[in-house]
Design a protein around this motif. Structure first.
Motif, short mmCIF file in Angstrom:
data_model
loop_
_atom_site.label_atom_id
_atom_site.label_comp_id
_atom_site.label_asym_id
_atom_site.label_seq_id
_atom_site.Cartn_x
_atom_site.Cartn_y
_atom_site.Cartn_z
N GLY A 140 3.23 18.79 -9.36
CA GLY A 140 4.55 18.55 -9.96
C GLY A 140 5.03 17.15 -9.61
N ALA A 141 5.62 16.45 -10.58
CA ALA A 141 6.04 15.06 -10.38
C ALA A 141 7.04 14.93 -9.24
CB ALA A 141 6.62 14.48 -11.67
N ARG A 177 0.84 -1.20 0.00
CA ARG A 177 0.00 0.00 0.00
C ARG A 177 0.88 1.26 0.00
NH1 ARG A 177 -4.28 2.36 -2.00
NH2 ARG A 177 -5.27 3.83 -0.57
N GLN A 178 2.00 1.21 0.71
CA GLN A 178 2.92 2.35 0.70
C GLN A 178 3.40 2.63 -0.72
OE1 GLN A 178 6.17 2.03 3.46
NE2 GLN A 178 4.83 1.83 5.24
N ALA A 179 3.75 1.56 -1.45
CA ALA A 179 4.21 1.74 -2.83
C ALA A 179 3.09 2.35 -3.67
CB ALA A 179 4.66 0.40 -3.40
N ALA A 180 1.86 1.88 -3.45
CA ALA A 180 0.73 2.40 -4.22
C ALA A 180 0.49 3.87 -3.90
CB ALA A 180 -0.53 1.57 -3.93
N LEU A 181 0.66 4.24 -2.63
CA LEU A 181 0.43 5.63 -2.23
C LEU A 181 1.53 6.54 -2.81
CD1 LEU A 181 -0.66 5.11 1.48
CD2 LEU A 181 -2.13 5.84 -0.41
N LEU A 182 2.75 6.04 -2.84
CA LEU A 182 3.83 6.85 -3.43
C LEU A 182 3.62 7.01 -4.93
CD1 LEU A 182 6.96 5.50 -1.49
CD2 LEU A 182 5.82 7.71 -1.22
N LEU A 216 4.73 20.79 -2.64
CA LEU A 216 4.54 19.99 -1.42
C LEU A 216 5.91 19.54 -0.93
CD1 LEU A 216 1.46 17.79 -2.45
CD2 LEU A 216 1.46 19.95 -1.18
N LEU A 217 6.85 20.46 -0.91
CA LEU A 217 8.20 20.14 -0.46
C LEU A 217 8.32 20.40 1.05
CD1 LEU A 217 10.08 21.82 -3.43
CD2 LEU A 217 9.75 19.38 -3.03
N PRO A 218 9.31 19.75 1.69
CA PRO A 218 9.43 19.89 3.15
C PRO A 218 9.42 21.34 3.63
CG PRO A 218 10.91 18.18 2.37
CD PRO A 218 10.29 18.80 1.13
N HIS A 219 10.18 22.23 2.97
CA HIS A 219 10.22 23.60 3.47
C HIS A 219 8.92 24.35 3.19
CE1 HIS A 219 11.75 24.26 -0.69
NE2 HIS A 219 11.02 25.35 -0.60
N SER A 220 8.16 23.91 2.17
CA SER A 220 6.88 24.57 1.88
C SER A 220 5.83 24.18 2.91
CB SER A 220 6.35 24.17 0.50
OG SER A 220 7.38 23.88 -0.40
N LEU A 221 5.98 22.98 3.47
CA LEU A 221 4.94 22.45 4.37
C LEU A 221 5.31 22.61 5.84
CD1 LEU A 221 4.15 19.08 2.53
CD2 LEU A 221 2.97 21.26 2.30
N LEU A 273 0.68 7.00 -6.38
CA LEU A 273 -0.44 7.97 -6.45
C LEU A 273 0.09 9.40 -6.29
CD1 LEU A 273 -3.75 7.97 -6.23
CD2 LEU A 273 -3.29 8.50 -3.86
N LEU A 274 1.00 9.57 -5.34
CA LEU A 274 1.56 10.91 -5.11
C LEU A 274 2.23 11.44 -6.37
CD1 LEU A 274 3.29 11.00 -1.59
CD2 LEU A 274 1.66 12.65 -2.48
N ARG A 275 3.05 10.61 -6.98
CA ARG A 275 3.80 11.10 -8.15
C ARG A 275 2.88 11.28 -9.35
NH1 ARG A 275 8.03 7.98 -5.88
NH2 ARG A 275 9.59 9.41 -5.07
#
Ligand code: HEC
Length: 101
Positions: free
Chosen positions: A39-40, A22-27, A50-55, A29-31
């Motif tokens: 953005g990919a 499921r983790q692989a499927a969610l990743l 959705l980058l670390p410093h943006s969030l 989905l994210l990309r």
């Protein structure tokens, strides 16, 4: 027998972090799906990055709510029917950690 009960308890409570598949499927989905707007590589596009410093400044709860319920009045759609609250929490941790390649 005990194992079956534990598996059942975990799945009905929904508290378990997503398993490996499921983790692989969610990743993926994210990309793919999220990436079509964000953005990919999550660097932004039609939608904000959705980058670390943006969030970093935004509490996890607000990000989880955005994923589950969308942001009404913006193109951000709700994902509650595809993504559980625990999965959304896991995704926020991945995003804040910079999506390990
Ligand atoms: C159709 C385009 C689109 C898709 C697909 C999309 N988003 Fe969004 N998303 C947006 C927009 C636009 C915003 C900014 C909304 C706003 O102005 O508050 C947003 C906001 C967010 C936020 C809040 C960011 C912040 O800094 O507050 C998160 C988290 C998020 N999206 C995650 C996701 C995830 C995870 C997916 C895939 C499951 C996804 N998005 C798919 C358009 C999209």
């Amino acid at each position: 027998m005990l194992a079956a009960v534990l598996v059942l308890a975990a799945s009905t409570a929904g508290a378990a972090p997503p398993g490996g598949d499921r983790q692989a499927a969610l990743l993926y989905l994210l990309r793919q799906d999220c990436g079509s707007c964000h953005g990919a590589t999550m660097g932004g596009g039609l939608a904000p990055p959705l980058l670390p410093h943006s969030l970093a400044e935004t509490p996890d709860d607000a990000l989880i709510a955005a994923i589950l319920d969308g942001r009404p009045g913006t193109p951000m759609p709700p994902w509650r029917f595809e993504i559980s609250p625990d999965e959304a929490a896991w995704m926020v941790r991945q995003l804040k950690g910079g999506l390990a390649e």
